[in-house]
Write a protein that holds these residues in place. Sequence first.
Motif, mmCIF file in Angstrom:
data_model
loop_
_atom_site.group_PDB
_atom_site.id
_atom_site.type_symbol
_atom_site.label_atom_id
_atom_site.label_comp_id
_atom_site.label_asym_id
_atom_site.label_seq_id
_atom_site.Cartn_x
_atom_site.Cartn_y
_atom_site.Cartn_z
ATOM 1 N N SER A 134 3.862 10.914 -2.074
ATOM 2 C CA SER A 134 3.198 9.744 -2.641
ATOM 3 C C SER A 134 3.635 9.507 -4.085
ATOM 4 C CB SER A 134 1.677 9.945 -2.596
ATOM 5 O OG SER A 134 1.023 8.980 -3.400
ATOM 6 N N GLY A 135 4.110 8.315 -4.361
ATOM 7 C CA GLY A 135 4.512 7.985 -5.724
ATOM 8 C C GLY A 135 3.356 8.059 -6.705
ATOM 9 N N GLN A 272 2.416 -8.583 -2.662
ATOM 10 C CA GLN A 272 3.581 -8.723 -3.526
ATOM 11 C C GLN A 272 4.067 -7.340 -3.947
ATOM 12 O OE1 GLN A 272 1.576 -10.742 -6.990
ATOM 13 N NE2 GLN A 272 2.653 -9.205 -8.207
ATOM 14 N N PRO A 273 5.397 -7.163 -4.044
ATOM 15 C CA PRO A 273 5.942 -5.883 -4.533
ATOM 16 C C PRO A 273 5.809 -5.822 -6.047
ATOM 17 C CG PRO A 273 7.715 -7.425 -4.078
ATOM 18 C CD PRO A 273 6.446 -8.115 -3.678
ATOM 19 N N ASP A 274 5.915 -4.623 -6.589
ATOM 20 C CA ASP A 274 5.813 -4.457 -8.034
ATOM 21 C C ASP A 274 6.536 -3.183 -8.425
ATOM 22 O OD1 ASP A 274 4.269 -3.431 -10.636
ATOM 23 O OD2 ASP A 274 3.926 -5.592 -10.465
ATOM 24 N N GLU A 275 7.197 -3.211 -9.580
ATOM 25 C CA GLU A 275 7.964 -2.050 -10.023
ATOM 26 C C GLU A 275 7.076 -0.860 -10.375
ATOM 27 O OE1 GLU A 275 8.410 -3.456 -14.707
ATOM 28 O OE2 GLU A 275 10.185 -3.356 -13.415
ATOM 29 N N ARG A 276 5.776 -1.117 -10.567
ATOM 30 C CA ARG A 276 4.849 -0.017 -10.853
ATOM 31 C C ARG A 276 4.423 0.745 -9.601
ATOM 32 N NH1 ARG A 276 0.367 -3.475 -13.783
ATOM 33 N NH2 ARG A 276 1.177 -4.974 -12.242
ATOM 34 N N MET A 277 4.695 0.179 -8.449
ATOM 35 C CA MET A 277 4.315 0.795 -7.181
ATOM 36 C C MET A 277 5.580 1.074 -6.385
ATOM 37 S SD MET A 277 1.544 1.728 -5.491
ATOM 38 C CE MET A 277 0.119 0.687 -5.779
ATOM 39 N N ASP A 278 5.587 2.193 -5.667
ATOM 40 C CA ASP A 278 6.779 2.621 -4.936
ATOM 41 C C ASP A 278 6.790 2.005 -3.543
ATOM 42 O OD1 ASP A 278 7.710 4.637 -6.992
ATOM 43 O OD2 ASP A 278 5.646 5.251 -6.630
ATOM 44 N N GLY A 279 7.516 0.872 -3.455
ATOM 45 C CA GLY A 279 7.521 0.138 -2.195
ATOM 46 C C GLY A 279 6.107 -0.307 -1.878
ATOM 47 N N PHE A 280 5.739 -0.156 -0.606
ATOM 48 C CA PHE A 280 4.369 -0.459 -0.196
ATOM 49 C C PHE A 280 3.682 0.805 0.296
ATOM 50 C CE2 PHE A 280 6.363 -4.713 0.385
ATOM 51 C CZ PHE A 280 5.550 -5.416 -0.502
ATOM 52 N N GLN A 281 3.966 1.923 -0.361
ATOM 53 C CA GLN A 281 3.397 3.199 0.074
ATOM 54 C C GLN A 281 1.875 3.152 0.171
ATOM 55 O OE1 GLN A 281 4.629 6.435 -2.475
ATOM 56 N NE2 GLN A 281 6.164 7.114 -1.027
ATOM 57 N N LEU A 355 5.122 8.321 17.775
ATOM 58 C CA LEU A 355 6.354 7.639 17.372
ATOM 59 C C LEU A 355 6.067 6.673 16.222
ATOM 60 C CD1 LEU A 355 9.349 7.069 17.804
ATOM 61 C CD2 LEU A 355 8.714 5.362 19.526
ATOM 62 N N LEU A 356 4.957 5.933 16.323
ATOM 63 C CA LEU A 356 4.592 5.013 15.248
ATOM 64 C C LEU A 356 4.309 5.769 13.954
ATOM 65 C CD1 LEU A 356 2.255 2.385 16.992
ATOM 66 C CD2 LEU A 356 4.579 2.047 16.118
ATOM 67 N N LEU A 357 3.615 6.896 14.064
ATOM 68 C CA LEU A 357 3.326 7.695 12.876
ATOM 69 C C LEU A 357 4.602 8.260 12.259
ATOM 70 C CD1 LEU A 357 0.133 9.645 14.026
ATOM 71 C CD2 LEU A 357 0.245 7.720 12.433
ATOM 72 N N LEU A 358 5.547 8.625 13.110
ATOM 73 C CA LEU A 358 6.831 9.124 12.620
ATOM 74 C C LEU A 358 7.590 8.019 11.888
ATOM 75 C CD1 LEU A 358 8.800 11.507 12.517
ATOM 76 C CD2 LEU A 358 9.754 10.703 14.692
ATOM 77 N N LEU A 359 7.625 6.820 12.463
ATOM 78 C CA LEU A 359 8.288 5.692 11.811
ATOM 79 C C LEU A 359 7.591 5.338 10.501
ATOM 80 C CD1 LEU A 359 8.987 3.421 14.924
ATOM 81 C CD2 LEU A 359 10.651 4.766 13.624
ATOM 82 N N PHE A 360 6.261 5.406 10.532
ATOM 83 C CA PHE A 360 5.481 5.168 9.314
ATOM 84 C C PHE A 360 5.892 6.152 8.228
ATOM 85 C CE2 PHE A 360 1.896 6.578 6.740
ATOM 86 C CZ PHE A 360 1.395 5.387 6.227
ATOM 87 N N ARG A 366 10.673 7.054 2.308
ATOM 88 C CA ARG A 366 11.935 6.471 1.835
ATOM 89 C C ARG A 366 11.868 6.143 0.350
ATOM 90 N NH1 ARG A 366 14.113 1.259 1.521
ATOM 91 N NH2 ARG A 366 12.191 0.301 2.274
ATOM 92 N N HIS A 367 10.671 5.912 -0.149
ATOM 93 C CA HIS A 367 10.511 5.508 -1.548
ATOM 94 C C HIS A 367 10.255 6.688 -2.486
ATOM 95 C CE1 HIS A 367 10.388 1.299 -0.311
ATOM 96 N NE2 HIS A 367 9.573 1.675 0.658
ATOM 97 N N THR A 368 10.091 7.884 -1.942
ATOM 98 C CA THR A 368 9.765 9.040 -2.781
ATOM 99 C C THR A 368 10.854 9.364 -3.809
ATOM 100 O OG1 THR A 368 8.359 9.963 -1.037
ATOM 101 C CG2 THR A 368 9.130 11.485 -2.755
ATOM 102 N N PRO A 369 12.140 9.392 -3.429
ATOM 103 C CA PRO A 369 13.177 9.674 -4.450
ATOM 104 C C PRO A 369 13.144 8.679 -5.606
ATOM 105 C CG PRO A 369 14.097 9.888 -2.253
ATOM 106 C CD PRO A 369 12.734 9.292 -2.079
#
Length: 514
Positions: A134-135, A272-281, A355-360, A366-369
Motif C-alpha cells: 500500500s502506497g 480522478q487520478p492524483d500524483e499524491r495517490m498511487d494509482g487507484f490503490q 482469479l478476480l482477487l489475484l487480478l485485483f 503494480r503501483h507499489t514500486p
Amino acid sequence: MKSNESSTLEQSSDHLFHDRHSRKGVLVCFLLSGLFFSFLGLNRFLAADEGFYLLAAKEVYFGRDLYLDFFYPQMPLFPYFYGLFLKVIGYSWEIARLIAALISCGCAVLLYLRLKALRAPFFIIFGLALFLGSGLVLSWFPTAKTYSLSTLFLLIAYLSIKRTFSLPPFFSFFLGGLFIGLAVNTRLFYCITIPFFLFDIILCHRKNALRPVLFFLLGGVATYLPHLYYIVHDSSAYWFNNVGYHLVRSHRSAELDEIARNTIYNILFAFQPDERMDGFQFPMLFYVTCFSGIYSLIAHRFLSLATMIGLSLFAMSLSPDPIHLQYFSTVVPFFILGTCESLAKGKELKKWVFLLLLLFSVEYLRHTPDAIYRSTTSGIGVKGVEEGKEHLSQISIASYVGYALDKHTDSGELVLAQWPGYLLESHARIYPGMENQFWIRISHKLTEEERKDYHLFTREELWKEILRPNLSTVVIDQRKVSRYFPRKRLQQAGYVVVENVHGVLIWKKQPGKD
C-alpha cells in the motif's frame, strides 16, 4: 443475522502461538517487514509534522508538560512513548525513524497473526501483500507520526477482543479496552471505533456480555486517568490542544476549503487520478471492502468488526477541515482484515473469485514500486518536497542543522527555530512558543489572552521576541524567511548569518546588540 465469529476460529486462534509453523511465520514476517520498513524509514523524505512530534518527545523528558507549558495539538501518548526510547538510545532522526519502522513491522506481524487464524493460506499472502504494497502505508507508517503507533495499539485491541492471543477470556477483554484506550491516547480519531467494539462483544456473547463489556470498559478507563492531571491544571488548554485547535486550524477561505474537500472526495472514490495517490490503490481497496461487506450481509452475517472499524475510521477521516490523504493510511489494515475475514468465513469460494482477487492484487501492487520511488527519491506528490530541491527534504539535512547549531550555541541555550525538528539532535533548547510550527496559521484567530494561555505568538509578537536579551540565535529556512521575519528586522536587531546549511540559515546576534 449470525455473528461473524465462528467457534472453530475461536478455538484455533487460542492455540496460535503453540503452532511451530506460526512461530516461524511470525519470525519471517518480522524480519522481512522489518527490513522493508527500516529501508523506507531511513530514506523517506521528511514530513513537516515530525518536527513538532519529536521535539515534544524531547521536551517532556526535560520536565515540560504538554498543553500546560507548550502547544501540542494531539493526544498526549506519542511524545512519552517515543521520548522514552529516544532518551535511552539517543535523540536522532535515524533512531526515531527506526522506532517507526519497528512499530510498522509490529503492525505487519499482528496482521499476519489474525490472517493466520483464518486458516486460509491464500488470504495470508493476499492480506500481507496488500498491506506491504500500500502506497499510503509505506509512505506514512515509517514516519515518526501517530499513524503507525495508533494503528499498532488498535490492532492489539482488535486481536485481543477476537481472542487471537492465548490469554484468559476476561483479561483479553481488559487488554482490548486498555489498548483501544492507548490508541485514543495517541490519536483522538480512534474514539469512533469504541461503539463497534462494544457492539461486537455484545453480539458474540449475547446474554453473557455484561462481564466482558465491564472488563473492556475498565481497561479503557484506566488509560484515561492520566488526563485528569491536565484537566485539573488547565481544562481550557487541554480542550484547545485536543479539539479546539482542529476546529479553527484551516488557514484557507471557505471556498478554497470546499474545492480541496471535493478534490479529496474525487481521489478517494476514483473519480480522478492524483500524483499524491498511487494509482487507484485505495479506492480499489475501499470498493472491494464494500463488496465483501455486501457478501457477508447476503449470507445473513453481520459485518465483521474489522470492516466496521475500517468504515468508521474512513468516515472519521473525512470530518477534519482540511482533509489530508495521509489520514486514510490507518484505514488500510482494517479494510484488508475485513475483506479477508468476510470472504474466508463464507462457503467455499468459486475459482473465479480467487482469479478476480489475484487480478485485483496484480493491479494493486503494480503501483507499489512507484510509491517507494516517490517517497524516497523523486518526491512527486509528497507534501513539502519541492521539485528540483528534493535533497533539502532528507532527514540528513535536519541532522546537519543540529550539528551546526551545536557549533554556534552553548548547551541548553535557547534557539528560535522556524521548524522545531532542527533542534532534535542539538544540545540547544527550543525558544518557548516555537515548539510547533502551526501557530502561524491560527494565532491571529485568537485573543491576546488565549495566545498567552496556549503559548502562541502572532508574527508581530514574534518580531519583539528577537530583541530579548535571552535570545541570540535564530534558525530558519531561507525559503520561509519572509513569512516569519522581514530580513531587515533581523539585521536591524543585530543578527547576521553565521552559517548556511543547504539553505537553512543560522542567524546570530552580534555582541552589544541587546
